[in-house]
Write an enzyme that holds these catalytic residues in place. Structure first.
Site, PDB file in Angstrom:
ATOM      1  N   ASP A 136      -0.267   5.085   0.840  1.00 53.74           N
ATOM      2  CA  ASP A 136      -0.487   6.392   1.949  1.00 53.74           C
ATOM      3  C   ASP A 136      -0.782   5.633   3.154  1.00 53.74           C
ATOM      4  OD1 ASP A 136      -0.439   8.316   0.050  1.00 53.74           O
ATOM      5  OD2 ASP A 136      -2.636   8.223  -0.409  1.00 53.74           O
ATOM      6  N   ASP A 146       0.902  -1.011  -0.040  1.00 54.52           N
ATOM      7  CA  ASP A 146       0.216   0.105  -0.116  1.00 54.52           C
ATOM      8  C   ASP A 146       0.874   1.129  -0.009  1.00 54.52           C
ATOM      9  OD1 ASP A 146      -2.497   1.622   0.380  1.00 54.52           O
ATOM     10  OD2 ASP A 146      -1.478   1.705   2.464  1.00 54.52           O
ATOM     11  N   THR A 168      -2.824   0.943  -4.700  1.00 56.36           N
ATOM     12  CA  THR A 168      -3.414   2.054  -3.939  1.00 56.36           C
ATOM     13  C   THR A 168      -4.776   2.139  -4.442  1.00 56.36           C
ATOM     14  OG1 THR A 168      -3.052   4.386  -3.766  1.00 56.36           O
ATOM     15  CG2 THR A 168      -2.301   3.277  -5.841  1.00 56.36           C
ATOM     16  N   SER A 169      -5.660   2.950  -3.767  1.00 56.44           N
ATOM     17  CA  SER A 169      -6.834   3.411  -3.942  1.00 56.44           C
ATOM     18  C   SER A 169      -6.957   4.924  -4.558  1.00 56.44           C
ATOM     19  CB  SER A 169      -7.723   3.484  -2.551  1.00 56.44           C
ATOM     20  OG  SER A 169      -8.017   2.081  -2.102  1.00 56.44           O
ATOM     21  N   ASP A 224      -1.631  -0.729   6.224  1.00 52.50           N
ATOM     22  CA  ASP A 224      -2.059   0.029   7.565  1.00 52.50           C
ATOM     23  C   ASP A 224      -3.436   0.060   7.949  1.00 52.50           C
ATOM     24  OD1 ASP A 224      -2.702   3.218   6.947  1.00 52.50           O
ATOM     25  OD2 ASP A 224      -1.996   1.962   5.445  1.00 52.50           O
ATOM     26  N   LYS A 248     -10.326  -1.617  -2.696  1.00 50.48           N
ATOM     27  CA  LYS A 248     -10.353  -2.186  -1.416  1.00 50.48           C
ATOM     28  C   LYS A 248     -11.640  -1.679  -0.790  1.00 50.48           C
ATOM     29  CE  LYS A 248      -5.521  -1.262  -1.401  1.00 50.48           C
ATOM     30  NZ  LYS A 248      -4.136  -0.682  -0.481  1.00 50.48           N
TER      31      LYS A 248
END
Length: 218
Positions: A9, A7, A101-102, A158, A133
């Site tokens: 961020d 991931d 990543t989103s 995270d 996600k």
């Protein structure tokens, strides 16, 4: 061969202040309470956030403003890579890792450039998949691009939505940068720095199950 899927961020780059600032600006433009909107945004995707906090607004207009503010933040904001991020990415062999990543690829590349992190060859972003996600689709897509079987992949996350995504993809999931373990992770590390040695060991195929900081197999 083993693979590492990361991931961005909250895992590699500390963007919490940036995200809070963007959502507060967005909220101010709509006459909403920034702190309340940000609390909703932390647990939902943007369109779901708009539906909850601004149900009478055009969601596409809401999204367009959010994207405008995020792009401006990438150009002008201050970003910091978490301690250990550069060492980790520099230690991974080409073709054995990806970021998932989103966010969108151009913003991720901008943040990597701002922080000096090694730019990934494989990047799965919000535009690359129809389901984000916590769906397993993003991590399965990354594995497919690398030619990896899910059981050979280690996910570093995270947040609960990312952890669920990795678990439902049938992958090993380790949590980082949180005081307490996210439910379901196979191992938990309070910081990325403390996880670097173990992640690189996994990537090299060495067994790390008996590491001194211990697993969380909840």
């Amino acid at each position: 061969m083993k693979y590492v899927l990361l991931d961005v961020d909250g895992t590699l780059i500390d963007a919490v202040d940036n995200q809070r600032r963007v959502w507060r600006t967005w909220s101010r433009r709509h006459g909403l309470d920034g702190d309340e909107v940000y609390r909703v945004a932390l647990r939902t995707r943007p369109l779901e956030t708009f539906a909850e906090v601004a149900p009478g607004r055009d969601p596409q207009q809401c999204l367009a403003l959010l994207h405008e503010l995020e792009d401006e933040d990438v150009r002008t904001g201050t970003y910091t890579a978490f301690d250990g991020a550069a060492e980790l990415l520099d230690g991974l062999r080409p073709g054995t890792w990806a970021v998932v990543t989103s966010n969108y690829a151009h913003r991720v590349r901008g943040r990597f450039a701002r922080t000096g992190l090694r730019v990934p060859e494989v990047l799965v972003d919000a535009a690359a998949v129809e389901e984000g996600k916590p769906s397993p689709v993003p991590y399965l897509r990354a594995a497919a691009l690398l030619g990896a079987a899910p059981e050979d992949c280690l996910v570093i996350e995270d947040a609960p939505s990312g952890v669920r995504s990795g678990l439902d993809a049938g992958m090993t999931v380790w949590g980082v940068n949180a005081a307490a373990a996210v439910d379901g992770v196979h191992r938990h590390f309070a910081t990325l720095r403390t996880a670097v040695r173990e992640i690189l060991a996994f990537a090299s195929g060495r067994d790390t199950s008996d590491a001194s900081d211990g697993p969380d197999r909840s």
